[in-house]
Scaffold this motif. Structure first.
Motif, PDB file in Angstrom:
ATOM      1  N   SER A  52       9.699  -0.221   8.700  1.00  0.00           N
ATOM      2  CA  SER A  52      10.430  -0.665   7.534  1.00  0.00           C
ATOM      3  C   SER A  52       9.495  -0.938   6.384  1.00  0.00           C
ATOM      4  O   SER A  52       9.939  -0.707   5.450  1.00  0.00           O
ATOM      5  CB  SER A  52      11.491  -1.370   7.801  1.00  0.00           C
ATOM      6  N   TYR A  53       8.567  -1.684   6.663  1.00  0.00           N
ATOM      7  CA  TYR A  53       7.817  -2.480   5.810  1.00  0.00           C
ATOM      8  C   TYR A  53       7.497  -1.373   4.707  1.00  0.00           C
ATOM      9  O   TYR A  53       7.018  -1.528   3.538  1.00  0.00           O
ATOM     10  CB  TYR A  53       6.480  -3.207   6.274  1.00  0.00           C
ATOM     11  N   ALA A  54       6.996  -0.094   5.149  1.00  0.00           N
ATOM     12  CA  ALA A  54       6.348   0.998   4.524  1.00  0.00           C
ATOM     13  C   ALA A  54       7.144   1.546   3.384  1.00  0.00           C
ATOM     14  O   ALA A  54       6.555   2.449   2.499  1.00  0.00           O
ATOM     15  CB  ALA A  54       5.789   2.076   5.489  1.00  0.00           C
ATOM     16  N   PHE A  55       8.439   1.099   3.396  1.00  0.00           N
ATOM     17  CA  PHE A  55       9.543   1.664   2.277  1.00  0.00           C
ATOM     18  C   PHE A  55       9.582   0.628   1.303  1.00  0.00           C
ATOM     19  O   PHE A  55      10.665   0.920   0.552  1.00  0.00           O
ATOM     20  CB  PHE A  55      10.496   2.302   2.948  1.00  0.00           C
ATOM     21  N   VAL A  56       9.077  -0.566   1.279  1.00  0.00           N
ATOM     22  CA  VAL A  56       9.223  -1.644   0.338  1.00  0.00           C
ATOM     23  C   VAL A  56       7.701  -2.032  -0.487  1.00  0.00           C
ATOM     24  O   VAL A  56       6.787  -1.875   0.481  1.00  0.00           O
ATOM     25  CB  VAL A  56       9.776  -2.849   1.172  1.00  0.00           C
ATOM     26  N   HIS A  57       7.955  -2.069  -1.578  1.00  0.00           N
ATOM     27  CA  HIS A  57       6.592  -2.604  -2.435  1.00  0.00           C
ATOM     28  C   HIS A  57       6.853  -3.793  -3.136  1.00  0.00           C
ATOM     29  O   HIS A  57       7.903  -4.213  -3.415  1.00  0.00           O
ATOM     30  CB  HIS A  57       6.425  -1.366  -3.305  1.00  0.00           C
ATOM     31  N   ALA A  58       5.782  -4.279  -3.243  1.00  0.00           N
ATOM     32  CA  ALA A  58       5.676  -5.710  -4.256  1.00  0.00           C
ATOM     33  C   ALA A  58       5.935  -5.431  -5.530  1.00  0.00           C
ATOM     34  O   ALA A  58       6.487  -6.286  -6.476  1.00  0.00           O
ATOM     35  CB  ALA A  58       4.237  -6.087  -3.966  1.00  0.00           C
ATOM     36  N   LEU A  90      10.089  11.716   1.813  1.00  0.00           N
ATOM     37  CA  LEU A  90       9.388  10.404   1.834  1.00  0.00           C
ATOM     38  C   LEU A  90       9.263   9.675   0.376  1.00  0.00           C
ATOM     39  O   LEU A  90       9.662   8.511   0.463  1.00  0.00           O
ATOM     40  CB  LEU A  90       8.094  10.461   2.590  1.00  0.00           C
ATOM     41  N   ILE A  91       8.930  10.451  -0.493  1.00  0.00           N
ATOM     42  CA  ILE A  91       8.579   9.843  -1.748  1.00  0.00           C
ATOM     43  C   ILE A  91      10.106   9.348  -2.348  1.00  0.00           C
ATOM     44  O   ILE A  91      10.213   8.378  -2.947  1.00  0.00           O
ATOM     45  CB  ILE A  91       7.976  10.891  -2.818  1.00  0.00           C
ATOM     46  N   PHE A 100      -0.700   9.102  -4.520  1.00  0.00           N
ATOM     47  CA  PHE A 100      -1.550   9.537  -3.325  1.00  0.00           C
ATOM     48  C   PHE A 100      -0.713  10.328  -2.483  1.00  0.00           C
ATOM     49  O   PHE A 100      -1.348  11.498  -2.080  1.00  0.00           O
ATOM     50  CB  PHE A 100      -2.243   8.387  -2.644  1.00  0.00           C
ATOM     51  N   LEU A 101       0.534   9.838  -2.119  1.00  0.00           N
ATOM     52  CA  LEU A 101       1.217  10.732  -1.115  1.00  0.00           C
ATOM     53  C   LEU A 101       1.600  11.954  -2.102  1.00  0.00           C
ATOM     54  O   LEU A 101       1.616  13.081  -1.264  1.00  0.00           O
ATOM     55  CB  LEU A 101       2.389   9.918  -0.835  1.00  0.00           C
ATOM     56  N   TRP A 102       1.787  12.050  -3.288  1.00  0.00           N
ATOM     57  CA  TRP A 102       2.263  13.393  -3.916  1.00  0.00           C
ATOM     58  C   TRP A 102       0.941  14.223  -3.901  1.00  0.00           C
ATOM     59  O   TRP A 102       1.310  15.572  -3.624  1.00  0.00           O
ATOM     60  CB  TRP A 102       2.634  13.209  -5.502  1.00  0.00           C
ATOM     61  N   VAL A 103      -0.138  13.903  -4.178  1.00  0.00           N
ATOM     62  CA  VAL A 103      -1.362  14.704  -4.352  1.00  0.00           C
ATOM     63  C   VAL A 103      -1.771  15.192  -2.810  1.00  0.00           C
ATOM     64  O   VAL A 103      -1.929  16.502  -2.718  1.00  0.00           O
ATOM     65  CB  VAL A 103      -2.347  14.084  -5.094  1.00  0.00           C
TER      66      VAL A 103
END
Length: 243
Positions: free
Chosen positions: A78-84, A23-24, A95-98
């Motif tokens: 799909s929005y969750a894989f795009v960032h501003a 995911l990362i 946060f996801l890594w930890v």
């Protein structure tokens, strides 16, 4: 509020968190290839084409063909894989890594991936329901990550966590304290109608999904709330594996 750095929480059921790493890796790859400008200069097309825009989603208004990269039904995920921007990406991935590896350990690879996508979808739908007139695209993994954080809190509130308090003070603290305060802050911000450009309702949707589905999707026999944890939060008294 705080930046998570490291948790004293070894894996018990899987050798490596391949789902979380995937995911990362996918999310970072989307940023590098489509948004950063290093490979393809497609930032705006990616944000609008992958993002979830409430007025388009609810009213069925078509996007211009050049940015209609995905069908509308795919955008609650799909929005969750795009960032501003890169800092938005870095914060969510940290946060996801930890926290993600231990949630994956409690569920297994396939169920964890399903859990993550489910949290993203519930977070996206919550955002649309609460802000139906919004014409801006929702982007970012924070709704799904909020589900992971709450799942971690439900599973491991007593482990020790290294954080940077206020972004600068290193502190070793029981996980329940910063995570519970973080959860409370999301609700306070949402109901106070904070003017910050943050999708608070997506966070809340993700948190609700995380709290519910961690109970359903965890492995049989995986305890909640660190039942059986050794004093000091170093790990379970009788670990069944390492990692």
């Amino acid at each position: 509020m705080f930046v998570p750095l490291y948790d004293h929480n070894p894996l018990e059921h899987i050798p490596r968190p391949y789902g979380n790493w995937s995911l990362i890796g996918l999310t970072v790859a989307v940023w590098l290839v489509l948004e950063s400008g290093l490979v393809i200069d497609a930032y705006l097309a990616t944000v609008w084409g992958f993002g979830l825009t409430p007025v388009f989603f609810l009213d069925g208004l078509p996007l211009p063909p050049e940015i209609a990269l995905l069908p509308e039904w795919a955008r609650p995920v799909s929005y969750a894989f795009v960032h501003a921007d890169v800092w938005h990406l870095a914060g969510n991935m940290l946060f996801l890594w930890v926290f993600g590896d231990n949630v994956e350990d409690a569920m297994g690879h396939a169920r964890y991936l399903f859990f993550y996508l489910l949290c993203a979808a519930v977070a996206g739908v919550m955002h649309v329901v609460m802000l139906p007139a919004s014409g801006g695209p929702l982007v970012g993994a924070s709704g799904a990550v909020a589900g992971v954080v709450v799942a971690y809190l439900v599973l491991h509130p007593r482990v020790k966590l290294w954080i940077l308090l206020l972004g600068r003070i290193p502190l070793r603290i029981t996980a329940a304290w910063p995570l519970a305060l973080w959860v409370a802050w999301q609700f306070v911000s949402a109901f106070s109608e904070s003017l910050e450009p943050i999708a608070w309702w997506a966070h809340i949707g993700g948190m609700i999904a995380g709290a519910v589905f961690v109970v359903i999707l965890r492995r049989p026999g995986v305890p909640l709330f660190d039942r059986g944890l050794e004093p000091g939060g170093a790990g379970p008294a009788s670990p069944s594996g390492g990692g």
